[in-house]
Each structure stands twice: as C-alpha cells, then as structure tokens.
Scaffold this motif. Structure first.
Motif, PDB file in Angstrom:
ATOM      1  N   HIS A 190      -7.103  -2.289   4.054  1.00 12.18           N
ATOM      2  CA  HIS A 190      -8.255  -2.077   3.172  1.00 12.18           C
ATOM      3  C   HIS A 190      -8.174  -2.941   1.913  1.00 12.18           C
ATOM      4  CE1 HIS A 190      -5.816   1.564   1.570  1.00 12.18           C
ATOM      5  NE2 HIS A 190      -5.582   0.543   0.801  1.00 12.18           N
ATOM      6  N   HIS A 191      -7.021  -3.596   1.709  1.00 13.18           N
ATOM      7  CA  HIS A 191      -6.948  -4.548   0.600  1.00 13.18           C
ATOM      8  C   HIS A 191      -7.483  -5.918   1.007  1.00 13.18           C
ATOM      9  CE1 HIS A 191      -4.446  -1.957  -1.995  1.00 13.18           C
ATOM     10  NE2 HIS A 191      -4.049  -1.466  -0.841  1.00 13.18           N
ATOM     11  N   HIS A 203       0.829  -1.200   0.000  1.00 11.31           N
ATOM     12  CA  HIS A 203       0.000   0.000   0.000  1.00 11.31           C
ATOM     13  C   HIS A 203       0.867   1.256   0.000  1.00 11.31           C
ATOM     14  CE1 HIS A 203      -3.137   2.823   0.081  1.00 11.31           C
ATOM     15  NE2 HIS A 203      -2.423   3.451   0.964  1.00 11.31           N
TER      16      HIS A 203
HETATM   17 CU   LIG Z   1      -4.087   0.498  -0.611  1.00 16.40          CU
END
Ligand SMILES: [Cu+2]
Lengths: 214, 544, 109
Positions: B308-309, B259
């Motif tokens: 959030h992945h 991320h």
């Molecule tokens: Cu991300």
C-alpha cells in the motif's frame, strides 16, 4: 553437582534451562539468517524470471564440476561436525578435537576452491562493477546474474569465515577441558550454525550452477 | 481513594537496590543488569529524540512562510531526512522495547534477568555504534534521500552521505535483532512457576509479537541496505534500471520491513495501553484473549500489506488491489484492541492520574490515525492524497499521537519503580494536556493541507496554504514545550521527588510486588503465580 | 533436546545419501529437460536440506519450539517472495492508457 552449578549462569534455575535457552536462541538466530538470505533469494527469483536467458547463459559459464566437488566438501564438513557433537556427547575429548580440526580443514578447502572459482571469473572479465567484459555474444543483462552470483556466494563465504572463527573458539574450549558429556551446549549450538551454512549452499548450488540443462 | 501512596518514612529508600549496589561509570558501561541497560537506552533514546525533534522544529520554522524562512531547499531535504532517520530508527523502534521492555520483561514474568544478559549489553553498544555512524553522516554534510532511501536516487544519483547513514541503520538493525531474540527466548523459557501463557500481562504479549517482527523483518532491511551500498559502491545494477535492475524491487524489500516496523512502534505502545487502562479503571481487561491474540494477528497480518506504500510506484495494479484488500484486514486486530479498551473503561472506577491521561489521549489519537489509515488503504483515495501532508498527518497520529503518548504514559506509570521516586502529579497532568493540545494543533491542519493537495517534502508551498502551515508551526512549538516539561520534572524527581512505595498505583503484576527500585536480581525469591493477570477486586454490586 | 545421541551409523548413512544426491543433481545438470531441470534440482535440494536439518541438526529429536521457529520462518519467507512476485508476474498485464501513447508518438513531448 557443584560442577553443574558453577556452569549455570545466575539468571537460570538450572543447567537444563540454560541449554534449552541457548538452543532456542540459536534457532531463532537462524530464523533471522534465513530472512537475511531470503532477501537475496527474492532478488534472484525476480531477475531470473525477468532475464531467464541471461541467467541460463551466465550459469553455463560456471564450472559445474568444481561446484559439485565443493558441495561434496561442504557436506563432508557437516558430517565431521555431526561427529564432533557425537564425540562431545560421549565425552571423548580426543575424537572431538580431531573432528573439529577436520571440519575446519574441510571448510578451508571449500573456501580455497571458491577462491579459485573467483579467480577464474576475474580472468574471464565476469565481475560486474569491476570488469565485466566477457568474450563472444551474450544476452543483455547477464551482468545481473553475476552480480547475484558474487553477492550470494560472497555472503555465504562470509558466514563460512564466521563459522571457522566459532569452530576455533570451540576447539580452544575443548582443549581446555571445558566440555563434559553433560555440559557441551556450545558445541551443539555452533554445530547447528555450521549445518545451517551448509544448507544455504545446498540451495545456492542448484540455483547458481544448475539453471537449465547444459 | 487516592491511588497515590507515598511511604511514611521520607528518607531515601534504605534497602540495597540495582541503582545503589554499585557506583561509577564503569559499573554502568559494563553492567549486564537488564534494568541498568534499560536506563542506558533511556538516556540515549532521549538524546536522539531531542536531536530529531530539533530537526522538526527547524522544519516547522522554515515552513512559516510560503517561500521558506530559514534554509536552502537542499538543506531542507537533509533536515527531513535526519528527522525521519533519527525518529524512526533511533527513537520509535527501540523506545518501548529497549527501555520499558528491557526493564519490565524479566520483572513481569518473575525472572532474575533476560536469558542473555551479555547479548543485551552488546545490543546497546551496537545501537550506539549505529547512532554514531548516522550522526557522522549528519555532521559530515547530511543525507538527502529521505528516511526511505528510494533507489535509484539513493544508489546512483544522490551526492550526500548515503553509505554512512545506511550503515548506521544496518548496524542498529542488529541491536533490534538481538533485543528481539533475547525477549523471545526469555518469554518462552524463563517464566516463573505458575505463569502460564494466558496469565501473562498483555504488555508481554505485545513485546513478544514485536519481537517476532524484529526477528523476521529486520534481516530483510539489513540485506536491502547492503544491496544499496553495494550498488552505490560498485554499480552492480541490482536497483539501476540502466543496467536492467528494478528500482521497485527495492521498495518491495524496504517496505516488507518498514510497514511491519510501524507495528514495531505501535504494538509495544498497545501493550502499555492495556496495562494502564486496566490499572486506572481498576477492572480486569475486557476480552483478555482477544487482546493477546490480536497482537499476534498484527504481527502476521502486518507483513501482508506493504504494497500500500507503492500504489503509484509502477507496481502492477493487480498486486495493488490485493494489497489494498489486505490492508483493510489488518485494521481488524487494531480495532479489536480499541474496542476492548473502551469496554474495559465502561463502568470502571476511573482515576485520572497522569499515566491515565496519556493513555486516554492514546485511544483518541490512535483511533484517528487508524481510521485515516483506512482512507489510505483504499486504492482510489490513496492516489489522490499520495505523498501529501495527509499521509504525514496520518502516520504522525499513529506514531506520535499513539506511540509517543503510550511511551510517555508508560514512563510515568513505571517511573516510581525505575527511580524509586515520585514526580509532581500536577505538572505531569499539565504536561499531558499541553502535549495533547500541541499535538492536535500541529497535525490536524496537516490533514487538511494534504487533502487540499500540499505535497510532502517540499521546502516551499503556495501562499494559500500559509494559514494552516502557521497553525501547524505554532502547534509544534507548544508540543516542543510539552515534551520539555517531563524531561525537567523527571530529572528533578530523581533527587527531590518523594520516595515511592513498592506499589504506588495499587497495581497488579509481579513488578509491583518487589521494592522500588528493585534489587539487582529483581526478587528476593522467585514468585509463584496463582492468579490471572489484572485480577482487580470486583466492585461491590451497585446499590440498585 | 540436548542429549539425544544419533548413532554413527545413521550419520554415515545420511552422509552417503547426501553425496549420492549431489552426484545425481549434478548429472541431471548436464541434460536439458526444460523446466524440469529447476524442479528436479530444487526437489533434490529440499530433500538434502531436510536430511541435514532433521538428523545433523537434531530437529527430529528437538521439542516443538524449534520446529515452530523454523516453520514460521519459512512462512514469512514465502510471504516475502509470493507477494513480491504477485507484482512482478502481473506487471505486464497492465497497459498504459491510450492517451499516453498517442501523446508520445505525436512528438508533443
Ligand atoms: Cu504501511
């Protein structure tokens, strides 16, 4: 000082700036090393939490005394490394060389003892992925403990070997009279690296050898 | 006022500079000059960009018909994997830092070179070595795990060349680390006299923040890859549920790096953006300190949101809620930047030279990508559009619409400094337009496709999605042409372009105070800085 | 930075302290103290590491920059472990929806 000027690389204004850059560079590099081992510490923490019993049982199969001796050996090597830096600062070439050689010997002793321990694990069928078949009853997933044991100590040993190589370079440079009391940043920087590898072991020892009381 | 000035004397620059000081292959392969290393990177990155682009073109061709036009589904899997790996690790991540960063950091801070020039050259060789491993994996039969290498598929089941590709990424990671280390030390220790932190160009702040991510994120990816390789080689159980391992742990470790890697890609682009917007509005940037600090804010907050992945991975939903909230938070510093750029434009005397067209494109496309990122950050919506083309469209708006736009803008801006030549303005503006149109035609339909439920990474799709897919493929071909045009005129300009003056855009910044192209040690004399960045003359008060 | 010379006496003192602490932590390893084992072991390790960093690595005499680098690294490491553990520790709080269980026990799938 013409000698200082010769030792300053063209991109720097003076030797002091160069030393500061070298030292900061090493600290930043150690930051990356912390995060590299950090991934292993993370995996260790997760599985130790999930399979605590297995980790405890696995830990008790290690030779605590050998581990303690090895920790002391490594600490002693850090001590002689600190003395090397001291000798370099004072410009004492002979002491510097002696201390560097001592450090390398102590490092090799550490790796030797580690090798003996590895041999024991192979003998007792405690090597995941190769031969994991320990005698007697043991909790499920104890192999995960030994996976981490081998990866963590293996990565550490790899860093030790790199450190030995760096020490050899410093030793050769010292023998060639490349260091003066004013100009010895290389000794300091390699020293910082060596101490760092020591610190990793200071944490590996309790995490691997001292899970639960025996 | 035309901001484009060309030297009266049409003959090639007569002074000795970094390009003509030495000739021959050896003088390039053994150079420690940061500017030459930047050009080595430029060539290699362009190569990987077009190879990765070719994979994308094949994919878009294949998706012209619902049943798939070109390749077997297994081959399709390998195509998107190659596209992802090459674009992410060999183009997007190194592009701006290793090309523009390498070229500009020492010049912008008034230094003769980076702190560790040999390490800098080493980083390029490491990058090439990693690239060779990855290309080998592709030639030997490909990888089908996707660029994300999810376990246990990658570590146990996949029958493709996972280890070679993973090793390639592992090695390339070290080139990132070396580059980041070099920048951090250089920016701390080698600024010209008078160049305090808050006089630094915002590009430097962005590169500094990026370097922090390089330094603290990349090693975690490295050890993750080592664990996958060990798992695959020896079956040690770290990520294999059959042996008690936790595949979700892999995702944590992978996204802890990957991320923030998105910010590795976009932060330097934001830095370029700040430079372009001020120069072509001829105004001081609005809220300098906010823009600078938001870069650092992104570097830190970017590390708090990786979950959030993983909303549908089996991660605890309580962790999911925390990650969702934190993901909203990270939008704040990005929004700060966008508002400050638009505020800078306000009442500026804007000129629409080619770099500025890319910069303006960046603002629009990045904003769209960022706002749809907010959709994805919310847990409920994410579950609905998870692993659909909505996600694909979102991150292409950030990475292609944002980062590639900024990269091209930056290359157009500094090309006169890099090569000493101008490129044809008309063609450059035309290319910017073609890229903008092609990009939107490619990726906007994908938002709709995703929202309708078309999953990503499938070689076939239901017939009702064909119209949108054909639109997307048509856009991709326009986009491809758009990227080829600059390639042609940049190469053309190196020989036939008009000679550029030291400061063709009348821009502020130390890099413009030295001849184009600069001499090997950048400055005749190390400059002394006495003013803040972007000190453009204030326009005379408007006649009321 | 470079230049500060630590006396041999201090080095020796640190060295002996480190050895003693190694002995202590090993001895404690032979006693079962429940959760206190790990707390004591880690506390001693942190103490030992601090000595090495401050004196052997000259952090005590270095400028603020190395400290900043070091502190941020620890912060980032804490982020990595804390946020991942926030998942691992709370995963067992979730329960699969009732429908699933009845579906699998009734043998439909
Ligand atoms: Cu991300």
């Amino acid at each position: 000082m013409p000698e200082e000027l010769a030792a300053t690389a063209h991109q720097f204004e003076d030797l002091a700036q160069q030393h500061e850059a070298d030292e900061l560079g090493m600290w930043v590099f150690l930051g990356t090393e912390v995060m590299f081992f950090g991934g292993l510490f993370l995996g260790y923490t997760v599985y130790r939490h999930v399979y605590f019993g297995a980790f405890e049982a696995g830990s008790h199969l290690l030779d605590l005394l050998l581990g303690a001796v090895n920790t002391s050996v490594l600490i002693a090597s850090s001590f002689t490394m600190a003395l090397s830096v001291y000798a370099a600062q004072k410009g004492r070439k002979k002491t510097l060389i002696t201390c560097l050689i001592l450090t390398m010997i102590l490092g090799s002793v550490f790796l030797g003892i580690k090798g003996v321990e590895y041999g024991q694990k192979f003998h007792h069928h405690l090597v995941p992925g190769y031969d994991f078949n320990p005698e007697g009853n043991f909790p499920a997933h104890m192999s995960l403990y030994f996976s981490f044991y081998f990866i963590m100590t293996g990565m550490h040993a790899l860093h030790m070997i790199v450190g030995e190589g760096l020490l050899l370079v410093v030793l050769i440079l010292a023998a060639k009279n490349r260091f003066t009391a004013a100009h010895h940043a290389t000794v300091e920087v390699v020293g910082i690296y060596w101490h760092f590898v020591d610190i990793i072991w200071i944490f590996l020892f309790p995490l691997l050898y001292l899970i639960g009381g025996r | 006022m035309s901001s484009l000035t060309v030297d009266e004397a049409p003959q090639a620059a007569s002074h000795v500079h970094y390009l003509n000081v030495k000739f021959g292959v050896k003088s390039w392969l053994f150079t420690t000059d940061h500017k030459r290393i930047a050009l080595l990177y430029l060539a290699s990155i362009t190569f990987f960009f077009f190879v990765g682009g070719a994979a994308a073109v094949l994919m878009r061709l294949h998706l012209l018909t619902p049943g798939g036009l070109l390749v077997e589904p297994a081959t399709y899997n390998k195509l998107f994997t190659v596209h992802g790996i090459l674009m992410v690790f060999f183009f997007l991540i190194p592009a701006i830092p290793a090309v523009l960063g390498n070229f500009l950091v020492p010049m912008m801070i008034g230094a003769r070179d980076l702190a560790f020039p040999k390490l800098n050259l080493l980083s390029w060789y490491v990058y090439i070595l990693g690239g060779l491993f990855t290309l080998y994996a592709v030639v030997a039969g490909g990888v089908d795990t996707g660029w994300t290498f999810y376990t246990p598929y990658s570590s146990t089941y996949s029958n493709s060349h996972v280890i070679a590709a993973a090793l390639g990424i592992f090695i390339t990671g070290f080139s990132s680390i070396l580059t980041g280390l070099n920048f951090i030390v250089t920016i701390h220790k080698m600024r010209a006299p008078g160049l305090t932190w808050f006089r630094l160009p915002l590009f430097i702040w962005a590169i500094y923040a990026t370097s922090i991510i390089f330094i603290l994120g990349t090693p975690v990816l490295a050890i993750t890859i080592v664990l996958v390789a060990l798992e695959r080689l020896f079956h040690i159980g770290v990520f294999d549920p059959a042996l008690g391992g936790d595949p979700i742990l892999f995702q944590h470790m992978f996204w802890f790096y990957s991320h923030p890697a998105v910010y590795i890609m976009i932060l330097p682009g934001m830095g370029v953006e700040s430079e372009l917007i001020t120069c072509f509005s001829r105004k001081k940037i609005f809220g300098y300190k906010f823009v600078a600090m938001s870069s650092l804010g992104i570097a830190l907050l970017g590390f708090l949101v990786w979950g959030h992945h993983m909303f549908v991975s089996g991660q605890s939903m309580y962790a999911g809620m925390v990650f969702s909230i934190l993901s909203y938070l990270v939008a704040v510093p990005s929004a700060v930047k966008v508002f400050n750029w638009t505020a800078t434009l306000y009442k500026g005397s804007i000129s629409y030279d080619a770099p500025m067209l890319y910069a303006l494109g960046f603002i629009g496309l990045f904003t769209m990508g960022g706002v749809t990122g907010m959709f994805l950050a919310s847990l409920g919506v994410n579950v609905h559009v998870h692993d659909t083309y909505f996600v694909i469209a979102h991150f292409h708006y950030i990475m292609v619409g944002g980062m590639v736009m900024a990269y091209l803008g930056g290359i157009h801006f500094w090309w006169p400094k890099i090569s000493g030549r101008m490129y044809p303005q008309g063609w450059a503006r035309f290319a910017a337009l073609v890229i903008f149109v092609g990009f939107n035609l490619t990726f906007f339909p994908q938002y709709i496709l995703g929202f309708l439920g078309m999953p990503r990474r499938y070689a076939v799709y239901p017939a009702e999605f064909q119209v949108l897919n054909v639109m997307s493929s048509a856009g991709a071909s326009i986009l491809g042409v758009g990227y080829l045009i600059p390639l042609i005129y940049f190469i053309w300009s190196m020989r036939y372009g008009p000679v550029a003056s030291a400061n063709p855009w009348n821009a502020k910044g130390l890099e413009w105070q030295t001849p184009s192209p600069p001499p090997t040690e950048n400055f005749e004399e190390i400059p002394v800085v006495t003013e803040e960045a972007y000190d453009y003359p204030v326009r005379e008060a408007q006649v009321a | 930075m470079a230049g500060h010379i630590v006396s041999i006496k201090l080095y020796a003192l640190i060295f002996i302290t480190l050895l003693v602490m190694t002995g202590v932590t090993t001895a404690v390893g032979y006693v079962d103290l429940g959760r206190w084992n790990i707390i004591i072991a880690l506390a001693i390790a942190i103490f030992k590491a601090s000595l090495v960093i401050l004196f052997f690595m000259h952090m005590k005499y270095a400028g603020k920059l190395p400290r900043l680098v070091f502190a941020s690294t620890l912060l980032w490491l804490a982020i990595l472990i804390t946020l991942t553990m926030s998942d691992v520790l709370t995963r067992s709080w979730d329960h699969p929806p009732q429908g699933w269980q009845s579906l699998s026990t009734s043998g439909q799938r």
